[in-house]
Design an enzyme around this catalytic site. Structure first.
Site, PDB file in Angstrom:
ATOM      1  N   ARG A 257       0.872  -1.186   0.000  1.00 43.93           N
ATOM      2  CA  ARG A 257       0.000   0.000   0.000  1.00 43.93           C
ATOM      3  C   ARG A 257       0.905   1.231   0.000  1.00 43.93           C
ATOM      4  O   ARG A 257       1.477   1.582   1.040  1.00 43.93           O
ATOM      5  CB  ARG A 257      -0.899  -0.035   1.241  1.00 43.93           C
ATOM      6  CG  ARG A 257      -2.034   0.970   1.194  1.00 43.93           C
ATOM      7  CD  ARG A 257      -2.662   1.120   2.560  1.00 43.93           C
ATOM      8  NE  ARG A 257      -1.865   1.966   3.419  1.00 43.93           N
ATOM      9  CZ  ARG A 257      -1.683   1.793   4.727  1.00 43.93           C
ATOM     10  NH1 ARG A 257      -2.235   0.784   5.347  1.00 43.93           N
ATOM     11  NH2 ARG A 257      -0.942   2.636   5.427  1.00 43.93           N
ATOM     12  N   HIS A 261      -3.524   4.665   4.679  1.00 41.59           N
ATOM     13  CA  HIS A 261      -4.668   3.733   4.729  1.00 41.59           C
ATOM     14  C   HIS A 261      -5.921   4.411   4.166  1.00 41.59           C
ATOM     15  O   HIS A 261      -6.614   3.858   3.305  1.00 41.59           O
ATOM     16  CB  HIS A 261      -4.904   3.284   6.169  1.00 41.59           C
ATOM     17  CG  HIS A 261      -6.159   2.512   6.358  1.00 41.59           C
ATOM     18  ND1 HIS A 261      -6.321   1.223   5.890  1.00 41.59           N
ATOM     19  CD2 HIS A 261      -7.341   2.853   6.938  1.00 41.59           C
ATOM     20  CE1 HIS A 261      -7.547   0.804   6.182  1.00 41.59           C
ATOM     21  NE2 HIS A 261      -8.179   1.771   6.820  1.00 41.59           N
ATOM     22  N   TYR A 270       3.825   5.444  11.366  1.00 44.27           N
ATOM     23  CA  TYR A 270       4.120   4.060  11.756  1.00 44.27           C
ATOM     24  C   TYR A 270       4.987   3.292  10.757  1.00 44.27           C
ATOM     25  O   TYR A 270       5.285   2.124  10.978  1.00 44.27           O
ATOM     26  CB  TYR A 270       2.819   3.285  12.037  1.00 44.27           C
ATOM     27  CG  TYR A 270       1.784   3.330  10.919  1.00 44.27           C
ATOM     28  CD1 TYR A 270       1.886   2.502   9.815  1.00 44.27           C
ATOM     29  CD2 TYR A 270       0.701   4.205  10.985  1.00 44.27           C
ATOM     30  CE1 TYR A 270       0.941   2.539   8.802  1.00 44.27           C
ATOM     31  CE2 TYR A 270      -0.248   4.248   9.982  1.00 44.27           C
ATOM     32  CZ  TYR A 270      -0.130   3.416   8.886  1.00 44.27           C
ATOM     33  OH  TYR A 270      -1.055   3.457   7.890  1.00 44.27           O
TER      34      TYR A 270
HETATM   35  C1  LIG Z   1     -15.043  -5.872  11.570  1.00 44.48           C
HETATM   36  C2  LIG Z   1     -14.158  -4.670  11.477  1.00 44.48           C
HETATM   37  N1  LIG Z   1     -13.211  -4.459  12.425  1.00 44.48           N
HETATM   38  C3  LIG Z   1     -12.402  -3.385  12.329  1.00 44.48           C
HETATM   39  C4  LIG Z   1     -12.534  -2.499  11.297  1.00 44.48           C
HETATM   40  C5  LIG Z   1     -11.613  -1.280  11.210  1.00 44.48           C
HETATM   41  N2  LIG Z   1     -10.702  -1.440  10.073  1.00 44.48           N
HETATM   42  C6  LIG Z   1     -10.892  -0.754   8.930  1.00 44.48           C
HETATM   43  S1  LIG Z   1      -9.723  -1.100   7.805  1.00 44.48           S
HETATM   44  C7  LIG Z   1      -8.915  -2.140   8.831  1.00 44.48           C
HETATM   45  C8  LIG Z   1      -7.643  -2.850   8.405  1.00 44.48           C
HETATM   46  C9  LIG Z   1      -7.837  -3.715   7.216  1.00 44.48           C
HETATM   47  O1  LIG Z   1      -6.607  -4.148   6.731  1.00 44.48           O
HETATM   48  P1  LIG Z   1      -6.510  -5.107   5.498  1.00 44.48           P
HETATM   49  O2  LIG Z   1      -7.542  -6.171   5.587  1.00 44.48           O
HETATM   50  O3  LIG Z   1      -5.098  -5.547   5.406  1.00 44.48           O
HETATM   51  O4  LIG Z   1      -6.901  -4.198   4.250  1.00 44.48           O
HETATM   52  P2  LIG Z   1      -6.200  -2.887   3.698  1.00 44.48           P
HETATM   53  O5  LIG Z   1      -6.819  -1.721   4.423  1.00 44.48           O
HETATM   54  O6  LIG Z   1      -4.740  -3.012   3.945  1.00 44.48           O
HETATM   55  O7  LIG Z   1      -6.517  -2.831   2.250  1.00 44.48           O
HETATM   56  C10 LIG Z   1      -9.589  -2.230  10.047  1.00 44.48           C
HETATM   57  C11 LIG Z   1      -9.138  -3.064  11.184  1.00 44.48           C
HETATM   58  C12 LIG Z   1     -13.543  -2.750  10.335  1.00 44.48           C
HETATM   59  N3  LIG Z   1     -13.731  -1.952   9.280  1.00 44.48           N
HETATM   60  N4  LIG Z   1     -14.328  -3.829  10.432  1.00 44.48           N
END
Ligand SMILES: Cc1ncc(C[n+]2csc(CCOP(=O)(O)OP(=O)(O)O)c2C)c(N)n1
Length: 367
Positions: A257, A261, A270
Site C-alpha cells: 500500500r 490507509h 508508523y
Molecule cells: C469488523 C471490522 N473491524 C475493524 C474495522 C476497522 N478497520 C478498517 S480497515 C482495517 C484494516 C484492514 O486491513 P486489510 O484487511 O489488510 O486491508 P487494507 O486496508 O490493507 O486494504 C480495520 C481493522 C472494520 N472496518 N471492520
C-alpha cells in the site's frame, strides 16, 4: 508408529520482475504486448482517478477516501479476467476492479461523499456494494456461490479482501463452507503488508497467507501482485476451476500500500520513508510500462496522449459528480430497516417531521 499424514508447499509465481523484464516465457494470454497495452491504459486511469479523489478530499469536496495506489496490477488482473455475469464482492480498496466492471467514476465519487446512490451502480447489477466491515463479505461470498451452484450456473464469485481481513473469523467461516461445499468462489487476498498501522509480520504467525486455505481444503497460491501477468494467470486458472465445478481457490497477491490507509490516516507515523521508497521500486505501473517500451509497444508520445485522455475522463466524471443534486434527507432512514426501531423513528420524526418528505427536493449543490 509415526508418519507424516499431510504435507504442503506454497507456490509463488512471477513473470515480470521489478524492472519490467520477463523472468521466463509468458503464458499465452500475455504473449502479445499489444494486448497488455489495454491493461496498462486501465492502470493509468485508475492512478489518475485515485489522485483526483485525494485532491477532492483535501479540498473538502469528498469524504474520507481509501487510496488504491500500488495495487493497480491486482485490480486490472481481476477486472480483466472476470466475466460480466460473475459476481464481485469487495472491500473499499478495489475501486479499480469496479471501474473495469462498469461502475462509473461519478458513482464512486458519490459513494465516497456518503451518498448511497453511489452503491446503487447501474453497471454490474449483481456485484455487491463496498463492504467496509472487514471480512464480513466472505460469508456472503460463500452464500452467493452456493446459490450459483444450486442453480447449476457456470459463473464464479470473486471475494477480494486484505491481509488484515484474513485474521477475522468470517474469513475462516466463509472458506470452510466454500471448501466443504466445493463452491465456485475465489478468495483474492491483497497482501499489501499493512492493516492500517499493523504490519503483516505481527498479524499472523503463518508463513504465508495462502496457506490459510489448506485447512479448508482449498487450492491456494501466492503471486507477485505487482506483476499483471502473474495476477491474470492465477485468476484465469482459478476462474476456470470455479466455472467448471472444481470448487474454490485462494490467491494471495503480494503488493504494497503505497499511500495512507485512508485520507484520515498518516502512515508516516508508523512506517519508515525507506520502506516506502523500497516499495516504490517494485510498483506495478512503471514496471509494465518498462516492459511495453522495451517490446516496442509503447513510447513517450503514446504516454503523453494517454495522460491527457485520462485527465479529461476523470475531470468529466468530477463535474458530473459535483453537478449531482444531493440525496433527500429521508434517504438515510430508508435503506436499512423495513420498520425503523423506535430510536431511529424518533430521529426521523425530528429530522423530517411527521409526514414523509415529498420526493424531488433536490435543488442544493453537493459541495
Ligand atoms: C469488523 C471490522 N473491524 C475493524 C474495522 C476497522 N478497520 C478498517 S480497515 C482495517 C484494516 C484492514 O486491513 P486489510 O484487511 O489488510 O486491508 P487494507 O486496508 O490493507 O486494504 C480495520 C481493522 C472494520 N472496518 N471492520
Amino acid at each position: 508408529m509415526e508418519k507424516a499424514v499431510a504435507r504442503f508447499e506454497i507456490r509463488y509465481t512471477q513473470f515480470l520482475d521489478e524492472h519490467g523484464k520477463a523472468t521466463g516465457e509468458f503464458p499465452d494470454h500475455s504473449k502479445n504486448p499489444d494486448e497488455l497495452v489495454d491493461l496498462y491504459r486501465w492502470m493509468v486511469l485508475m492512478r489518475t482517478y485515485d489522485a483526483k479523489a485525494i485532491a477532492l478530499q483535501r479540498t473538502g469536496q469528498l469524504g474520507t477516501y481509501a487510496p488504491i495506489l500500488g495495487q493497480e496490477a491486482i485490480e486490472a488482473g481481476v477486472g480483466s479476467t472476470m466475466h460480466s455475469d460473475d459476481v464481485f464482492l469487495m472491500t473499499y480498496r478495489e475501486q479499480g476492479v469496479q471501474l473495469m466492471r462498469g461502475v462509473t467514476m461519478t458513482e464512486l465519487f458519490l459513494y465516497w461523499s456518503g451518498d448511497e446512490r453511489g452503491s446503487d451502480y447501474q453497471g454490474p447489477r449483481r456485484d455487491f456494494p463496498i463492504c467496509i466491515t472487514i471480512a464480513a463479505h466472505c460469508t456472503h461470498a460463500a452464500g452467493a456461490a452456493y446459490a450459483i451452484k444450486l442453480k447449476g450456473e457456470k459463473r464464479a464469485v470473486v471475494c477480494a479482501l486484505g491481509d488484515g481481513a484474513t485474521s477475522k473469523g468470517d474469513f475462516y467461516e466463509g472458506m470452510n463452507a466454500a471448501g466443504a461445499w466445493k463452491l465456485p468462489v475465489i478468495f483474492l487476498v491483497t497482501n499489501n503488508q499493512w492493516a492500517i498501522s499493523v504490519p503483516r509480520s505481527v498479524q499472523s504467525a503463518a508463513e504465508t497467507l495462502a496457506q490459510k486455505a489448506i485447512a479448508a481444503g482449498i487450492p491456494n497460491e501466492q503471486v507477485d501482485g505487482n506483476d499483471i501477468v502473474a495476477v491474470r494467470d492465477a485468476m484465469k486458472r482459478a476462474l476456470e476451476r470455479a466455472r467448471s465445478g472444481e470448487g474454490p481457490s485462494l490467491i494471495e497477491a503480494l503488493s504494497y500500500r503505497l499511500s495512507d490507509h485512508t485520507t484520515a490516516d498518516d502512515a508516516s507515523r508508523y512506517r519508515s520513508a525507506d520502506e516506502v521508497a523500497e516499495a516504490w521500486k517494485r510498483e506495478p505501473v512503471l514496471r509494465l510500462r518498462n516492459y511495453l517500451s522495451a517490446a516496442g509497444a509503447w513510447d513517450r508520445a503514446r504516454e503523453e496522449a494517454l495522460v491527457r485522455e485520462c485527465n479529461e475522463q476523470v475531470q468529466a466524471a468530477v463535474q458530473a459528480y459535483l453537478d449531482t443534486p444531493p440525496p433527500r434527507p429521508a434517504d438515510m432512514f430508508e435503506h436499512l430497516y423495513e420498520t425503523l426501531p423506535p430510536a431511529l423513528e424518533s430521529q426521523r420524526l425530528e429530522a423530517l417531521g411527521p409526514e414523509p418528505e415529498p420526493a424531488g427536493d433536490k435543488d442544493t449543490a453537493v459541495v
